[in-house]
Design a protein around this motif. Sequence first.
Motif, PDB file in Angstrom:
ATOM      1  N   PRO A  93       3.846   8.164  12.931  1.00 41.62           N
ATOM      2  CA  PRO A  93       4.809   7.094  13.253  1.00 41.62           C
ATOM      3  C   PRO A  93       4.176   5.791  13.698  1.00 41.62           C
ATOM      4  N   THR A  94       2.920   5.824  14.145  1.00 44.96           N
ATOM      5  CA  THR A  94       2.318   4.580  14.635  1.00 44.96           C
ATOM      6  C   THR A  94       1.571   3.817  13.540  1.00 44.96           C
ATOM      7  N   ALA A  95       1.583   4.319  12.325  1.00 43.50           N
ATOM      8  CA  ALA A  95       0.864   3.625  11.238  1.00 43.50           C
ATOM      9  C   ALA A  95       1.458   2.232  11.025  1.00 43.50           C
ATOM     10  N   LYS A  96       0.588   1.293  10.660  1.00 45.62           N
ATOM     11  CA  LYS A  96       1.064  -0.038  10.288  1.00 45.62           C
ATOM     12  C   LYS A  96       1.507   0.008   8.818  1.00 45.62           C
ATOM     13  N   ILE A  97       2.332  -0.983   8.428  1.00 44.94           N
ATOM     14  CA  ILE A  97       2.871  -0.989   7.061  1.00 44.94           C
ATOM     15  C   ILE A  97       2.477  -2.281   6.355  1.00 44.94           C
ATOM     16  N   GLY A  98       1.982  -2.158   5.118  1.00 45.97           N
ATOM     17  CA  GLY A  98       1.751  -3.314   4.262  1.00 45.97           C
ATOM     18  C   GLY A  98       2.624  -3.201   3.015  1.00 45.97           C
ATOM     19  N   HIS A  99       2.606  -4.220   2.183  1.00 46.47           N
ATOM     20  CA  HIS A  99       3.388  -4.173   0.938  1.00 46.47           C
ATOM     21  C   HIS A  99       2.578  -4.781  -0.199  1.00 46.47           C
ATOM     22  N   ILE A 100       2.625  -4.144  -1.346  1.00 41.56           N
ATOM     23  CA  ILE A 100       2.043  -4.741  -2.553  1.00 41.56           C
ATOM     24  C   ILE A 100       3.147  -4.761  -3.610  1.00 41.56           C
ATOM     25  N   GLY A 101       3.589  -5.943  -3.968  1.00 39.72           N
ATOM     26  CA  GLY A 101       4.687  -6.085  -4.927  1.00 39.72           C
ATOM     27  C   GLY A 101       4.148  -6.242  -6.341  1.00 39.72           C
ATOM     28  N   LEU A 102       4.479  -5.296  -7.193  1.00 38.13           N
ATOM     29  CA  LEU A 102       4.054  -5.352  -8.600  1.00 38.13           C
ATOM     30  C   LEU A 102       5.236  -4.930  -9.461  1.00 38.13           C
ATOM     31  N   TYR A 103       5.403  -5.594 -10.596  1.00 40.60           N
ATOM     32  CA  TYR A 103       6.364  -5.054 -11.567  1.00 40.60           C
ATOM     33  C   TYR A 103       5.672  -4.991 -12.922  1.00 40.60           C
ATOM     34  N   ARG A 104       6.114  -4.042 -13.735  1.00 44.51           N
ATOM     35  CA  ARG A 104       5.531  -3.866 -15.069  1.00 44.51           C
ATOM     36  C   ARG A 104       6.291  -4.707 -16.061  1.00 44.51           C
ATOM     37  N   ASP A 105       5.564  -5.474 -16.864  1.00 51.63           N
ATOM     38  CA  ASP A 105       6.203  -6.203 -17.944  1.00 51.63           C
ATOM     39  C   ASP A 105       6.795  -5.186 -18.923  1.00 51.63           C
ATOM     40  N   GLU A 106       8.071  -5.431 -19.312  1.00 54.41           N
ATOM     41  CA  GLU A 106       8.749  -4.430 -20.143  1.00 54.41           C
ATOM     42  C   GLU A 106       8.117  -4.271 -21.515  1.00 54.41           C
ATOM     43  N   VAL A 107       7.479  -5.340 -22.015  1.00 56.38           N
ATOM     44  CA  VAL A 107       6.901  -5.280 -23.364  1.00 56.38           C
ATOM     45  C   VAL A 107       5.429  -4.859 -23.329  1.00 56.38           C
ATOM     46  N   THR A 108       4.639  -5.551 -22.504  1.00 59.34           N
ATOM     47  CA  THR A 108       3.195  -5.259 -22.507  1.00 59.34           C
ATOM     48  C   THR A 108       2.833  -4.097 -21.584  1.00 59.34           C
ATOM     49  N   HIS A 109       3.734  -3.770 -20.640  1.00 61.95           N
ATOM     50  CA  HIS A 109       3.508  -2.741 -19.601  1.00 61.95           C
ATOM     51  C   HIS A 109       2.396  -3.127 -18.626  1.00 61.95           C
ATOM     52  N   GLU A 110       1.974  -4.386 -18.677  1.00 61.44           N
ATOM     53  CA  GLU A 110       0.957  -4.865 -17.734  1.00 61.44           C
ATOM     54  C   GLU A 110       1.597  -5.151 -16.377  1.00 61.44           C
ATOM     55  N   PRO A 111       0.906  -4.841 -15.267  1.00 59.52           N
ATOM     56  CA  PRO A 111       1.482  -5.134 -13.944  1.00 59.52           C
ATOM     57  C   PRO A 111       1.379  -6.615 -13.588  1.00 59.52           C
ATOM     58  N   HIS A 112       2.413  -7.128 -12.920  1.00 55.28           N
ATOM     59  CA  HIS A 112       2.398  -8.509 -12.419  1.00 55.28           C
ATOM     60  C   HIS A 112       2.634  -8.476 -10.924  1.00 55.28           C
ATOM     61  N   GLU A 113       1.788  -9.211 -10.189  1.00 49.82           N
ATOM     62  CA  GLU A 113       1.892  -9.217  -8.730  1.00 49.82           C
ATOM     63  C   GLU A 113       2.888 -10.292  -8.299  1.00 49.82           C
ATOM     64  N   TYR A 114       3.775  -9.983  -7.339  1.00 47.31           N
ATOM     65  CA  TYR A 114       4.682 -11.022  -6.848  1.00 47.31           C
ATOM     66  C   TYR A 114       4.713 -11.137  -5.334  1.00 47.31           C
ATOM     67  N   PHE A 115       4.135 -10.176  -4.616  1.00 47.68           N
ATOM     68  CA  PHE A 115       4.138 -10.277  -3.142  1.00 47.68           C
ATOM     69  C   PHE A 115       3.100  -9.316  -2.578  1.00 47.68           C
ATOM     70  N   CYS A 116       2.277  -9.799  -1.658  1.00 45.81           N
ATOM     71  CA  CYS A 116       1.338  -8.907  -0.970  1.00 45.81           C
ATOM     72  C   CYS A 116       1.233  -9.335   0.483  1.00 45.81           C
ATOM     73  N   LYS A 117       1.355  -8.390   1.358  1.00 44.22           N
ATOM     74  CA  LYS A 117       1.206  -8.663   2.790  1.00 44.22           C
ATOM     75  C   LYS A 117       0.637  -7.391   3.421  1.00 44.22           C
ATOM     76  N   LEU A 118      -0.499  -7.547   4.090  1.00 43.69           N
ATOM     77  CA  LEU A 118      -1.176  -6.372   4.645  1.00 43.69           C
ATOM     78  C   LEU A 118      -1.311  -6.510   6.159  1.00 43.69           C
ATOM     79  N   PRO A 119      -1.355  -5.382   6.869  1.00 46.15           N
ATOM     80  CA  PRO A 119      -1.590  -5.431   8.316  1.00 46.15           C
ATOM     81  C   PRO A 119      -2.975  -6.000   8.616  1.00 46.15           C
ATOM     82  N   GLU A 120      -3.143  -6.513   9.841  1.00 48.91           N
ATOM     83  CA  GLU A 120      -4.451  -7.067  10.204  1.00 48.91           C
ATOM     84  C   GLU A 120      -5.494  -5.936  10.264  1.00 48.91           C
ATOM     85  N   ASN A 121      -6.734  -6.334  10.139  1.00 55.18           N
ATOM     86  CA  ASN A 121      -7.876  -5.397  10.138  1.00 55.18           C
ATOM     87  C   ASN A 121      -7.722  -4.305   9.083  1.00 55.18           C
ATOM     88  N   ILE A 122      -7.184  -4.682   7.946  1.00 54.12           N
ATOM     89  CA  ILE A 122      -6.938  -3.659   6.922  1.00 54.12           C
ATOM     90  C   ILE A 122      -8.248  -3.010   6.473  1.00 54.12           C
TER      91      ILE A 122
END
Length: 209
Positions: A93-122
């Motif tokens: 329960p004490t773990a910190k939380i980060g986020h990595i936002g990626l979506y797959r392009d429907e045609v190429t299936h390549e990932p695209h980044e749209y949001f990243c936020k990480l806890p300090e001292n990652i």
Amino acid sequence: MENVTVLDHPLLKHKISMLRDKNTGTMFFRILVEEIAMLMGYEALRDLPTQLVNVETPITEADVPIIAGKKLAVVPILRAGLGMVHGILALVPTAKIGHIGLYRDEVTHEPHEYFCKLPENIDERLVILPDPMLATGGSAIAAVDYLKQQGCKHIKFMCIIAAPEGLKALHDAHPDIEIYVGNVDECLNENAYIVPGLGDAGDRIFGTK
Ligand code: PRP
Ligand code: URA
């Protein structure tokens, strides 16, 4: 494959089978994803270091193990990885939380980044990286690339279902990370969806289709 653990607990397999059913609705789907994440986390964290502390029981004094002060971060790959976070937090329960936002392009299936936020001292933390689906592996590889660029050295990736192609791609790209898989399915279809799979995990968790 070294560093790859495919879990075989019957409770886990049972819950994954229920997820696959197209008649499983959003509410039950979310509950299952959370329960599966907790069961997977229990396995993935079995090597957490412990340290001895002295406690006084009603009977006597004893030196007993507790989790050593290891810094943890849970960093879901958005969106679907969010569904696994609370299952893991139930264990740590004490773990910190980060986020990595990626979506797959429907045609190429390549990932695209749209949001990243990480806890300090990652860079000092053990990072648990959950995403229910490992299909081509593109999203997981991009997420691990990003975490390593931020200095992360100890990464455990957790997915509920993997395609063999994606599992190999992730392991080839990042052989040093630990990979925990609930089930390895048959293959990818022409749209890079996992077969038999469970469909689009994000849409099923959030009810967006
Ligand atoms: C899904 C899934 C993974 C990715 C896997 O996310 O949650 O992140 O696809 O596919 P890959 O291994 O081929 O990269 P999606 O891109 O559909 O985004 P969403 O979670 O926002 O729906
Ligand atoms: N992403 C999903 O959500 N499902 C798949 O089968 C493949 C990628």
